[in-house]
Design a protein around this motif. Structure first.
Motif, PDB file in Angstrom:
ATOM      1  N   PRO A  11      76.645  49.492 112.925  1.00 57.49           N
ATOM      2  CA  PRO A  11      76.598  48.807 111.623  1.00 57.49           C
ATOM      3  C   PRO A  11      76.994  49.697 110.450  1.00 57.49           C
ATOM      4  O   PRO A  11      77.372  49.200 109.396  1.00 57.49           O
ATOM      5  CB  PRO A  11      75.136  48.357 111.504  1.00 57.49           C
ATOM      6  N   PHE A  12      76.942  51.023 110.631  1.00 57.34           N
ATOM      7  CA  PHE A  12      77.228  51.929 109.517  1.00 57.34           C
ATOM      8  C   PHE A  12      78.647  52.505 109.566  1.00 57.34           C
ATOM      9  O   PHE A  12      79.279  52.682 108.528  1.00 57.34           O
ATOM     10  CB  PHE A  12      76.215  53.077 109.497  1.00 57.34           C
ATOM     11  N   VAL A  13      79.131  52.809 110.761  1.00 58.15           N
ATOM     12  CA  VAL A  13      80.453  53.461 110.842  1.00 58.15           C
ATOM     13  C   VAL A  13      81.497  52.590 111.517  1.00 58.15           C
ATOM     14  O   VAL A  13      82.664  52.969 111.608  1.00 58.15           O
ATOM     15  CB  VAL A  13      80.353  54.820 111.577  1.00 58.15           C
ATOM     16  N   GLY A  14      81.135  51.415 112.010  1.00 63.49           N
ATOM     17  CA  GLY A  14      82.099  50.511 112.627  1.00 63.49           C
ATOM     18  C   GLY A  14      82.283  50.767 114.113  1.00 63.49           C
ATOM     19  O   GLY A  14      81.330  51.077 114.828  1.00 63.49           O
ATOM     20  N   ARG A  15      83.514  50.694 114.553  1.00 64.19           N
ATOM     21  CA  ARG A  15      83.829  50.759 115.987  1.00 64.19           C
ATOM     22  C   ARG A  15      83.768  52.202 116.500  1.00 64.19           C
ATOM     23  O   ARG A  15      84.474  53.075 116.019  1.00 64.19           O
ATOM     24  CB  ARG A  15      85.223  50.174 116.210  1.00 64.19           C
ATOM     25  N   LEU A  16      82.903  52.427 117.500  1.00 70.76           N
ATOM     26  CA  LEU A  16      82.756  53.744 118.115  1.00 70.76           C
ATOM     27  C   LEU A  16      83.339  53.716 119.523  1.00 70.76           C
ATOM     28  O   LEU A  16      83.040  52.809 120.301  1.00 70.76           O
ATOM     29  CB  LEU A  16      81.275  54.135 118.211  1.00 70.76           C
ATOM     30  N   THR A  17      84.147  54.707 119.853  1.00 73.76           N
ATOM     31  CA  THR A  17      84.700  54.834 121.199  1.00 73.76           C
ATOM     32  C   THR A  17      84.137  56.097 121.837  1.00 73.76           C
ATOM     33  O   THR A  17      84.379  57.206 121.349  1.00 73.76           O
ATOM     34  CB  THR A  17      86.237  54.920 121.156  1.00 73.76           C
ATOM     35  N   TYR A  18      83.366  55.933 122.918  1.00 73.17           N
ATOM     36  CA  TYR A  18      82.798  57.089 123.619  1.00 73.17           C
ATOM     37  C   TYR A  18      83.845  57.676 124.559  1.00 73.17           C
ATOM     38  O   TYR A  18      84.505  56.948 125.313  1.00 73.17           O
ATOM     39  CB  TYR A  18      81.561  56.675 124.416  1.00 73.17           C
ATOM     40  N   LEU A  19      83.977  59.005 124.541  1.00 72.25           N
ATOM     41  CA  LEU A  19      85.008  59.691 125.320  1.00 72.25           C
ATOM     42  C   LEU A  19      84.407  60.824 126.142  1.00 72.25           C
ATOM     43  O   LEU A  19      83.498  61.516 125.677  1.00 72.25           O
ATOM     44  CB  LEU A  19      86.077  60.287 124.387  1.00 72.25           C
ATOM     45  N   ARG A  20      84.948  61.013 127.334  1.00 68.58           N
ATOM     46  CA  ARG A  20      84.684  62.229 128.110  1.00 68.58           C
ATOM     47  C   ARG A  20      85.991  63.010 128.148  1.00 68.58           C
ATOM     48  O   ARG A  20      87.021  62.499 128.588  1.00 68.58           O
ATOM     49  CB  ARG A  20      84.230  61.881 129.524  1.00 68.58           C
ATOM     50  N   VAL A  21      85.943  64.248 127.674  1.00 69.61           N
ATOM     51  CA  VAL A  21      87.130  65.103 127.650  1.00 69.61           C
ATOM     52  C   VAL A  21      87.185  65.874 128.973  1.00 69.61           C
ATOM     53  O   VAL A  21      86.270  66.635 129.296  1.00 69.61           O
ATOM     54  CB  VAL A  21      87.108  66.076 126.457  1.00 69.61           C
ATOM     55  N   TYR A  22      88.258  65.694 129.726  1.00 70.82           N
ATOM     56  CA  TYR A  22      88.418  66.379 131.016  1.00 70.82           C
ATOM     57  C   TYR A  22      89.240  67.663 130.896  1.00 70.82           C
ATOM     58  O   TYR A  22      89.057  68.591 131.687  1.00 70.82           O
ATOM     59  CB  TYR A  22      89.077  65.440 132.029  1.00 70.82           C
ATOM     60  N   SER A  23      90.167  67.703 129.942  1.00 72.26           N
ATOM     61  CA  SER A  23      90.969  68.907 129.742  1.00 72.26           C
ATOM     62  C   SER A  23      91.493  68.913 128.317  1.00 72.26           C
ATOM     63  O   SER A  23      91.575  67.868 127.664  1.00 72.26           O
ATOM     64  CB  SER A  23      92.138  68.952 130.737  1.00 72.26           C
ATOM     65  N   GLY A  24      91.864  70.108 127.829  1.00 72.13           N
ATOM     66  CA  GLY A  24      92.398  70.207 126.482  1.00 72.13           C
ATOM     67  C   GLY A  24      91.328  70.052 125.421  1.00 72.13           C
ATOM     68  O   GLY A  24      90.136  70.209 125.686  1.00 72.13           O
ATOM     69  N   LYS A  25      91.758  69.717 124.213  1.00 75.21           N
ATOM     70  CA  LYS A  25      90.805  69.537 123.113  1.00 75.21           C
ATOM     71  C   LYS A  25      91.255  68.421 122.175  1.00 75.21           C
ATOM     72  O   LYS A  25      92.445  68.140 122.047  1.00 75.21           O
ATOM     73  CB  LYS A  25      90.603  70.837 122.346  1.00 75.21           C
ATOM     74  N   LEU A  26      90.261  67.808 121.555  1.00 77.13           N
ATOM     75  CA  LEU A  26      90.482  66.743 120.572  1.00 77.13           C
ATOM     76  C   LEU A  26      90.096  67.280 119.211  1.00 77.13           C
ATOM     77  O   LEU A  26      89.088  67.988 119.083  1.00 77.13           O
ATOM     78  CB  LEU A  26      89.581  65.544 120.883  1.00 77.13           C
ATOM     79  N   LYS A  27      90.870  66.921 118.183  1.00 77.09           N
ATOM     80  CA  LYS A  27      90.523  67.353 116.836  1.00 77.09           C
ATOM     81  C   LYS A  27      90.310  66.145 115.944  1.00 77.09           C
ATOM     82  O   LYS A  27      91.034  65.161 116.026  1.00 77.09           O
ATOM     83  CB  LYS A  27      91.625  68.248 116.261  1.00 77.09           C
ATOM     84  N   SER A  28      89.308  66.246 115.105  1.00 83.18           N
ATOM     85  CA  SER A  28      89.055  65.190 114.132  1.00 83.18           C
ATOM     86  C   SER A  28      90.257  65.072 113.201  1.00 83.18           C
ATOM     87  O   SER A  28      90.755  66.070 112.676  1.00 83.18           O
ATOM     88  CB  SER A  28      87.794  65.526 113.331  1.00 83.18           C
ATOM     89  N   GLY A  29      90.774  63.860 113.045  1.00 79.94           N
ATOM     90  CA  GLY A  29      91.958  63.633 112.227  1.00 79.94           C
ATOM     91  C   GLY A  29      93.260  63.775 112.982  1.00 79.94           C
ATOM     92  O   GLY A  29      94.330  63.515 112.428  1.00 79.94           O
ATOM     93  N   GLY A  30      93.182  64.177 114.269  1.00 79.75           N
ATOM     94  CA  GLY A  30      94.382  64.384 115.061  1.00 79.75           C
ATOM     95  C   GLY A  30      94.885  63.106 115.710  1.00 79.75           C
ATOM     96  O   GLY A  30      94.197  62.083 115.758  1.00 79.75           O
ATOM     97  N   ALA A  31      96.108  63.172 116.231  1.00 77.88           N
ATOM     98  CA  ALA A  31      96.724  62.024 116.901  1.00 77.88           C
ATOM     99  C   ALA A  31      96.599  62.187 118.409  1.00 77.88           C
ATOM    100  O   ALA A  31      96.645  63.299 118.942  1.00 77.88           O
ATOM    101  CB  ALA A  31      98.188  61.912 116.513  1.00 77.88           C
ATOM    102  N   VAL A  32      96.411  61.071 119.107  1.00 79.55           N
ATOM    103  CA  VAL A  32      96.344  61.057 120.565  1.00 79.55           C
ATOM    104  C   VAL A  32      97.227  59.918 121.070  1.00 79.55           C
ATOM    105  O   VAL A  32      97.604  59.022 120.316  1.00 79.55           O
ATOM    106  CB  VAL A  32      94.890  60.875 121.081  1.00 79.55           C
ATOM    107  N   TYR A  33      97.527  59.956 122.355  1.00 80.85           N
ATOM    108  CA  TYR A  33      98.383  58.934 122.961  1.00 80.85           C
ATOM    109  C   TYR A  33      97.585  58.163 124.002  1.00 80.85           C
ATOM    110  O   TYR A  33      96.979  58.756 124.892  1.00 80.85           O
ATOM    111  CB  TYR A  33      99.587  59.603 123.627  1.00 80.85           C
ATOM    112  N   ASN A  34      97.529  56.833 123.851  1.00 79.76           N
ATOM    113  CA  ASN A  34      96.871  55.980 124.835  1.00 79.76           C
ATOM    114  C   ASN A  34      97.906  55.649 125.913  1.00 79.76           C
ATOM    115  O   ASN A  34      98.813  54.848 125.686  1.00 79.76           O
ATOM    116  CB  ASN A  34      96.341  54.707 124.173  1.00 79.76           C
ATOM    117  N   ALA A  35      97.768  56.279 127.085  1.00 81.25           N
ATOM    118  CA  ALA A  35      98.778  56.145 128.135  1.00 81.25           C
ATOM    119  C   ALA A  35      98.739  54.784 128.817  1.00 81.25           C
ATOM    120  O   ALA A  35      99.705  54.392 129.469  1.00 81.25           O
ATOM    121  CB  ALA A  35      98.586  57.251 129.173  1.00 81.25           C
TER     122      ALA A  35
END
Length: 710
Positions: A340-364
């Motif tokens: 209700p406060f931040v909207g849509r949340l997507t839970y992720l498990r990172v298997y390799s590499g790193k994710l950065k806030s504000g970064g772009a990712v590719y949905n394969a």
């Protein structure tokens, strides 16, 4: 090498930028685990104790009092059950534990399924009185599917009728597992005082007045020495093949150290060859610290689980990712929620590499780029902003718009699609309609958000009645969803009574030739195909096979034919229920150089399937539920008689110290309101659990009655 707490915190903050050593150590000391069990085995109570002993909580919440940390939803607090899986990060003896508490009720089995998909290890809880129950078997099979390493915790040893050894034997026989006790209980019921740790060969007794924070460790009592020694020998024998030093000492009769056992036991557990078994009573604060020790000692880290395997989205070649921050990104979206406060949340498990806030990712999976607005570390319903997520992390992302449950996020230059999840078929439906026309948009938006969160929740619109039909896994599942619509999303709506989600099938093999020709003055539509349809094996769903040779139908039209068949299967010819368990084979056809198109072949395939089904002796199918009833001996005859009257069939009965356990299969259509009937038959002393088992053809007499009502 041991990393001290200060170094661990430093590694957590600075990440790989200050050297690979910190990240590798942090990864080695990370455990991604879940708590899984039958309803009322004590999962949330155990989790609350873990939060307390790891310093996350200063006061333990209780499920019965509605203040458990992990049960944060209003419906969870009111009903005293876990509905949605909740994630939290704990620290115990230099280790980081990413913990997910899952529901026990079978209606919310998707929460267990998607949690286990991204976890490396799990704690399987069993009630010392009930042992292995139906949902225990379900979650165990789910863990088998994803090769999740497990330890077992026999909880509620303080209950009257608790039997540790019976529970261990049930794990062996009903789950086809290899349970190896690494503790044995000292007493049971009111006499349960502590455990004997077979690895260290010490007795452990907790102080109740300190909420279990203090305990005494002393030599094994003389009256239990022979039994403890026997089970220690059994434990060593079970794991000796996993360590040469241990095997030599065991065969040579040399003294065996706790470190020797620890090494072999860890390897065997990670390889899923054994399941270490512990004992305790979470509600009485006994055994939970030793369970935390076992989690860090025996369950795998992301490094232990090793590489993750997927497919290249275009070439479908096998692609591998190592658990390394410097490897290309691969992460799996395993859960969507609406906050209700931040909207849509997507839970992720990172298997390799790193994710950065504000970064772009590719949905394969969908082939689109997404941008991550913010990254959050979740603690139940509390959030903490983080700058980046690394290999082994479980986090939530804000800003992903097209990503759905089961999608893979990766580096566009190095695409990969990880194994996706399979979702069970809904078995029960309810009609809902807005109270006013003005409420329609609000209802549509709310349903869209709920269906994003829960892949087992299906929505369809009935053109004849104008109603929206909601389908789910059971009465409780739909009840919770409707309650959320009315309360959380403030939708004004009228809700009908639950209905069974029937399906249609065929009984005969049929060959169907269909020509689809339309002339509209300009370019026409032409498609010609010969389709063979036949019943598929029960539970195998739809299978399409292309046997066209020589280019009678161009290859680019084949996917349209399969799509046309799939769309036609959404509504059968008897009563409009979806068709199930059909094998369709395209064996021949022809095309026109000008008039043939994707649209023409899609429409021809839909028409061909409908015509073929009409000739293939169609029939109705209904969901059959596996029902387990725990009933005192006095009422056994009444309960079995009632099951028989509901078209049910008793599969087996086995005794417990205080009751009989009756396992039956019963059509869902006969089970509405069963809780009230069972209470009446047994004066409230019997309980039951119910889960979907399979679809089965309905007897003709019953099917005719159903069709007459439509």
């Amino acid at each position: 090498m041991t990393v001290a707490p200060m170094e661990l915190e430093k590694a957590k903050k600075v990440g790989s930028q200050h050297g690979a050593l910190h990240r590798k150590d942090l990864l080695r000391l990370t455990r991604n685990i879940g708590i899984m069990a039958h309803i009322d085995a004590g999962k949330t109570t155990t989790t609350e104790r873990m939060l307390f002993y790891t310093g996350w909580l200063h006061r333990m919440g209780e499920v019965d009092e509605g203040d458990a940390t992990m049960d944060w939803m209003a419906q969870e607090k009111e009903r005293g059950i876990t509905i949605t899986s909740a994630a939290i990060t704990l620290y115990w003896k230099d280790h980081r534990i990413n913990l997910i508490d899952t529901p026990g009720h079978v209606d919310f089995t998707i929460e267990v399924e998607r949690s286990l998909r991204v976890l490396d290890g799990a704690v399987a809880l069993f009630c010392a009185v009930g042992g292995v129950e139906p949902q225990s078997e379900t979650v165990w099979r789910q863990a088998d599917k994803y090769s999740v390493s497990r330890i077992a915790f026999i909880n509620k040893m303080d209950r009257t009728g608790a039997d540790f050894w019976r529970a261990v034997e049930m794990i062996r026989t009903r789950l086809s597992a290899n349970p190896v006790p690494i503790q044995i209980p000292m007493g049971s019921g009111d006499m349960f005082t502590g455990v004997i740790d077979l690895v260290s060969f010490k007795a452990v007794v907790w102080h109740e007045d300190s909420q279990g924070t203090h305990f005494d460790e002393f030599e094994v009592p003389k009256d239990m020495y022979a039994e403890a020694h026997h089970w220690r020998e059994k434990m060593i024998e079970a794991v000796s093949d996993y360590d040469e030093v241990l095997l030599e000492k065991f065969l040579g009769g040399s003294p065996i150290l706790a470190e020797d056992i620890h090494t072999a036991l860890r390897r065997a557990t990670i390889d899923n060859k054994v399941t270490p078994v512990l004992a305790g009573a979470s509600f009485k604060n006994k055994g939970v610290q030793r369970l935390l020790d076992a989690i860090t000692a025996y369950l795998p880290s992301p490094l232990d689980k090793g590489e993750v395997v997927g497919l290249h989205p275009k070439t479908e070649e096998t692609t591998v990712r190592q658990p390394d921050d410097n490897a290309p990104l691969s992460a799996l979206a395993f859960k969507i929620t609406t906050d209700p406060f931040v909207g849509r949340l997507t839970y992720l498990r990172v298997y390799s590499g790193k994710l950065k806030s504000g970064g772009a990712v590719y949905n394969a999976v969908v082939g689109k780029r997404e941008r991550i607005g913010r990254l959050l570390l979740m603690s139940a319903n509390k959030r903490q902003d983080i700058d980046a997520a690394y290999t082994g992390d479980i986090v939530a992302a804000i800003g992903l718009k097209v990503t759905r449950t089961g999608d893979t996020l990766c580096d566009q230059a190095h695409p990969i699609v990880l194994e996706q999840m399979e979702f069970p078929v809904p078995v029960i439906s309810v009609a809902i309609e807005p109270k006013t026309v003005a409420d329609q948009d609000q209802l549509t938006n709310a349903l869209a958000k709920l269906s994003e969160e829960d892949p087992t929740f299906r929505i369809r619109y009935d053109d004849e009645t104008g109603q929206t039909i909601l389908s789910g896994m059971g009465e409780l599942h739909l009840d919770i969803l409707v309650d959320r619509l009315l309360r959380e999303f403030r939708v004004a709506a009228r809700v009908g009574n639950p209905q069974v989600a029937y399906k249609e099938c065929i009984r005969q093999r049929v060959t169907q030739e269909t020509r689809f020709v339309r002339q509209t003055g300009g370019r026409g539509l032409y498609a010609h195909l010969i389709l063979e349809i036949e019943p598929n094996e029960p539970g195998k769903g739809f299978v399409f096979e292309n046997k066209i040779i020589g280019g009678a139908i161009p290859r680019e039209f084949i996917p349209a034919i399969e799509q046309g068949i799939r769309e036609a299967m959404k509504g059968g010819i008897l009563a409009g229920y979806p068709l199930e368990d059909i094998r369709a084979t395209l064996i021949d056809g022809s095309h026109h150089a000008v008039d043939s198109s994707v649209v023409a072949f899609k429409m021809a395939a839909s028409q061909a399937l409908r015509e073929a089904v009409a000739k293939a002796d169609p029939a109705l199918m209904e969901p059959i539920m596996k029902v387990e009833i725990v009933v005192p001996d006095t009422y056994l005859g009444n309960v079995v008689g009632d099951v028989n009257s509901r078209r049910g069939r008793v599969q087996e009965m086995h005794p417990r110290p205080d009751a009989q356990v009756v396992t039956t299969v019963v059509p869902l259509a006969e089970m509405f309101g069963y809780a009230t009937v069972l209470r009446s038959l047994t004066q409230g002393r019997a309980i039951f659990t119910m889960q979907f088992d399979h679809f089965q053809e309905i007897p003709e007499v019953v099917a005719n009655k159903i069709l007459q009502k439509i």
